[in-house]
Design a protein around this motif. Structure first.
Motif, PDB file in Angstrom:
ATOM      1  N   SER A 111       1.578   0.470 -11.105  1.00 34.55           N
ATOM      2  CA  SER A 111       0.338   0.973 -10.790  1.00 34.55           C
ATOM      3  C   SER A 111       0.596   2.745 -10.038  1.00 34.55           C
ATOM      4  CB  SER A 111      -0.092   0.152  -8.817  1.00 34.55           C
ATOM      5  OG  SER A 111      -0.524   0.532  -8.264  1.00 34.55           O
ATOM      6  N   LYS A 117      -0.888   6.353 -10.669  1.00 28.17           N
ATOM      7  CA  LYS A 117      -1.103   7.564  -9.300  1.00 28.17           C
ATOM      8  C   LYS A 117       0.209   8.714  -9.572  1.00 28.17           C
ATOM      9  CE  LYS A 117      -1.110   9.462  -4.299  1.00 28.17           C
ATOM     10  NZ  LYS A 117      -1.173   8.935  -3.354  1.00 28.17           N
ATOM     11  N   HIS A 148     -13.600   4.981  -2.499  1.00 25.41           N
ATOM     12  CA  HIS A 148     -13.176   5.283  -0.781  1.00 25.41           C
ATOM     13  C   HIS A 148     -14.347   6.189   0.066  1.00 25.41           C
ATOM     14  CE1 HIS A 148      -9.602   4.223  -1.413  1.00 25.41           C
ATOM     15  NE2 HIS A 148      -8.713   4.855  -0.494  1.00 25.41           N
ATOM     16  N   LYS A 198      -7.922  -0.142  -7.131  1.00 25.31           N
ATOM     17  CA  LYS A 198      -8.507   1.397  -7.707  1.00 25.31           C
ATOM     18  C   LYS A 198      -7.360   2.156  -9.024  1.00 25.31           C
ATOM     19  CE  LYS A 198      -6.894   4.403  -5.383  1.00 25.31           C
ATOM     20  NZ  LYS A 198      -6.375   5.442  -4.355  1.00 25.31           N
ATOM     21  N   HIS A 199      -6.555   2.025  -9.365  1.00 23.34           N
ATOM     22  CA  HIS A 199      -5.427   2.202  -9.854  1.00 23.34           C
ATOM     23  C   HIS A 199      -6.178   1.713 -11.855  1.00 23.34           C
ATOM     24  CE1 HIS A 199      -2.362   3.724  -7.229  1.00 23.34           C
ATOM     25  NE2 HIS A 199      -3.209   4.452  -6.951  1.00 23.34           N
ATOM     26  N   GLU A 207      -5.757  -1.491  -4.092  1.00 20.99           N
ATOM     27  CA  GLU A 207      -5.625  -0.173  -4.230  1.00 20.99           C
ATOM     28  C   GLU A 207      -5.071   0.371  -5.860  1.00 20.99           C
ATOM     29  OE1 GLU A 207      -5.900   2.564  -3.165  1.00 20.99           O
ATOM     30  OE2 GLU A 207      -5.677   2.482  -0.131  1.00 20.99           O
ATOM     31  N   CYS A 208      -4.340  -1.378  -5.918  1.00 28.93           N
ATOM     32  CA  CYS A 208      -3.548  -1.247  -7.155  1.00 28.93           C
ATOM     33  C   CYS A 208      -4.902  -1.540  -8.594  1.00 28.93           C
ATOM     34  CB  CYS A 208      -2.255  -2.581  -7.097  1.00 28.93           C
ATOM     35  SG  CYS A 208      -1.765  -2.563  -6.452  1.00 28.93           S
ATOM     36  N   ASP A 217       0.505   3.735  -3.171  1.00 25.53           N
ATOM     37  CA  ASP A 217      -0.789   5.165  -2.999  1.00 25.53           C
ATOM     38  C   ASP A 217       0.244   6.186  -1.555  1.00 25.53           C
ATOM     39  OD1 ASP A 217      -2.240   6.217  -2.010  1.00 25.53           O
ATOM     40  OD2 ASP A 217      -3.956   4.682  -1.814  1.00 25.53           O
ATOM     41  N   LEU A 255      -8.373   9.933  -7.567  1.00 24.63           N
ATOM     42  CA  LEU A 255      -8.223   8.896  -6.093  1.00 24.63           C
ATOM     43  C   LEU A 255      -8.633   8.183  -4.862  1.00 24.63           C
ATOM     44  CD1 LEU A 255      -4.255  10.122  -6.285  1.00 24.63           C
ATOM     45  CD2 LEU A 255      -4.892   8.083  -7.963  1.00 24.63           C
ATOM     46  N   ASN A 256     -10.174   9.453  -4.845  1.00 27.12           N
ATOM     47  CA  ASN A 256     -10.549   8.482  -4.140  1.00 27.12           C
ATOM     48  C   ASN A 256     -11.697   7.207  -4.239  1.00 27.12           C
ATOM     49  OD1 ASN A 256      -9.889  10.357  -1.991  1.00 27.12           O
ATOM     50  ND2 ASN A 256     -10.988  11.868  -2.202  1.00 27.12           N
ATOM     51  N   LEU A 269       1.054  -1.035  -0.134  1.00 29.21           N
ATOM     52  CA  LEU A 269      -0.246   0.106   0.115  1.00 29.21           C
ATOM     53  C   LEU A 269       0.797   1.246  -0.241  1.00 29.21           C
ATOM     54  CD1 LEU A 269      -3.214   1.096   2.018  1.00 29.21           C
ATOM     55  CD2 LEU A 269      -1.308   2.239   2.246  1.00 29.21           C
TER      56      LEU A 269
END
Ligand SMILES: NC(=O)c1ccc[n+]([C@@H]2O[C@H](COP(=O)([O-])OP(=O)(O)OC[C@H]3O[C@@H](n4cnc5c(N)ncnc54)[C@H](O)[C@@H]3O)[C@@H](O)[C@H]2O)c1
Ligand SMILES: [Zn+2]
Length: 387
Positions: free
Chosen positions: A249, A253, A274, A214-215, A211-212, A138, A270-271, A134
């Motif tokens: 990833s 970002k 979230h 998400k990216h 999170e990956c 991130d 990026l949210n 993470l």
């Protein structure tokens, strides 16, 4: 090794991602920051006797004086009291303006140590050495540093302005206003050695994977397919696959924060997922980790995007199945009160007069912000995760 460059108003910096990079940290710092004589290594306790030793040896071999300060990573410890300890340590070790602080560990230690560095003597050079997935993809990217502030009962006092109350992000720890004090300060260098991930727990690794994903959703279909194709290699911690995962990833970002360092617009994308995730965390903080809540939040986001008419064929992309295949949760692990969840969503980020604002997708790689999400849209998201 893969290198990614980030543009920042304070100067561009490199993110290097590779396998077995720790032994060259000293030589690279000596070359990038030639005036440095002392390196303050602020390390996560979890890696004090392993990866931090390799870095210390490499710094010493490059002729630098290394002083080490160990921090136990917890959200309670991500505090101004711990930052003061770091400041005092830096003074005691006579760390100068021209010296360097290396922040080594997960996102907690990274955020806090980088905050200390960005304020000590009005800012000394920081090198980020993230050691969780993470943090690599991130927390260590984009220059945001932070500590949590205590959310005392006074803080909820009616005398506090309504605006402040609605902006208090409380997510995972009920008595903390998370990341309420901080800076945006570009590091001098970020170096991610995927070997450090081999000592991470499987659960923490999966949290980074969320999170990956998400990216990937913010990028394009190729990254989503890549994750599917290389699932086994990732599970087996194949170093080449890990380097590629982190590189892909981070690239997503890095390109967003290069265009919008101070979150005037695009950085808010990026949210993704979230608002749902933070609400889930705030209700289930002792049962769920952030990455797990993000995974469930992404499933809700996809359903909400479809219900909003933004992404009519979202279900074709089987977001839920893909996350499940990566070992991530896709439904609420226990029942919660839906109204409570909605209230928590309202508190998450400043919406227009109590409205829920969501980052949704219009397709893969096509995020946008829905300022006032309707009940229908929110309920569709919550239905999809069994909330
Ligand atoms: N600055 C940003 O932009 C940003 C973005 C996302 C998250 N964050 C912050 O990051 C934090 C979460 O970071 P995290 O998920 O890395 O959690 P974390 O820092 O709590 O690390 C997770 C756990 O792994 C341990 N650990 C770290 N490296 C290890 C290794 N190589 N081997 C074994 N154990 C290891 C830690 O001690 C900890 O127990 C939160 O505080 C969040 O607010 C910041
Ligand atoms: Zn997150």
């Amino acid at each position: 090794m893969q290198a990614i460059s980030v543009q920042s108003a304070q100067g561009n910096y490199d993110i290097d991602v590779g396998d077995a990079l720790l032994q060259s940290v000293g030589a690279v710092i000596a070359q990038k920051i030639p005036k440095a004589r002392v390196v303050a290594l602020v390390v996560d306790q979890a890696i004090e006797h392993t990866w931090a030793r390799e870095v210390a040896a490499s710094l010493q071999a490059a002729g630098l004086r290394v002083v080490t300060h160990v921090v136990h990573a917890s959200e309670e410890n991500k505090s101004i009291a711990q930052v003061e300890k770091i400041w005092r340590f830096l003074i005691a070790q006579r760390v100068q303006r021209s010296d360097v602080l290396c922040a080594m560990g997960g996102g907690i230690v990274g955020d806090m140590a980088a905050f200390a560095a960005s304020t000590y003597m009005r800012g000394i050079a920081t090198v980020m050495i993230p050691t969780t997935l993470l943090a690599m993809v991130d927390a260590a990217i984009g220059g945001k540093t932070a500590v949590n502030l205590p959310l005392s009962s006074d803080a909820l006092d009616a005398s506090l302005s309504k605006d402040l109350q609605t902006n208090l992000p409380t997510h995972s720890s009920p008595n903390l206003a998370k990341n309420m004090a901080g800076t945006i300060c570009a590091p001098a260098w970020v170096v991610s050695d995927v070997r450090t991930l081999t000592t991470l727990s499987a659960r923490e690794f999966r949290c980074g994977l969320a999170e990956c994903v998400k990216h990937a959703l913010l990028a394009d279909e190729s990254m989503l397919s890549w994750l599917e194709t290389h699932r086994e290699g990732l599970r087996a911690m194949d170093p080449q696959r890990l380097v590629e995962l982190v590189h892909r990833s981070v690239s997503v970002k890095a390109s967003i924060v290069s265009r919008d360092e101070h979150e005037q617009g695009e950085r808010a994308h990026l949210n993704l997922g979230h608002t749902f995730a933070h609400a889930i965390e705030s209700l289930m903080h002792d049962q769920i980790h952030h990455g797990e809540a993000v995974s469930i939040g992404l499933v809700a986001m996809a359903a909400a995007s479809q219900a909003a008419g933004w992404w009519p064929n979202a279900d074709k992309f089987q977001i839920s199945k893909r996350l499940d295949d990566l070992g991530l949760p896709v439904r609420m692990p226990a029942s919660v009160d839906r109204e409570q969840l909605k209230n928590a969503m309202k508190l998450d980020k400043k919406g227009q007069s109590g409205a829920i604002r969501l980052v949704l997708l219009k397709g893969l790689g096509r995020p946008g912000v829905l300022d006032v999400a309707s009940e229908h849209v929110i309920n569709a998201g919550l239905d999809a995760i069994g909330a």
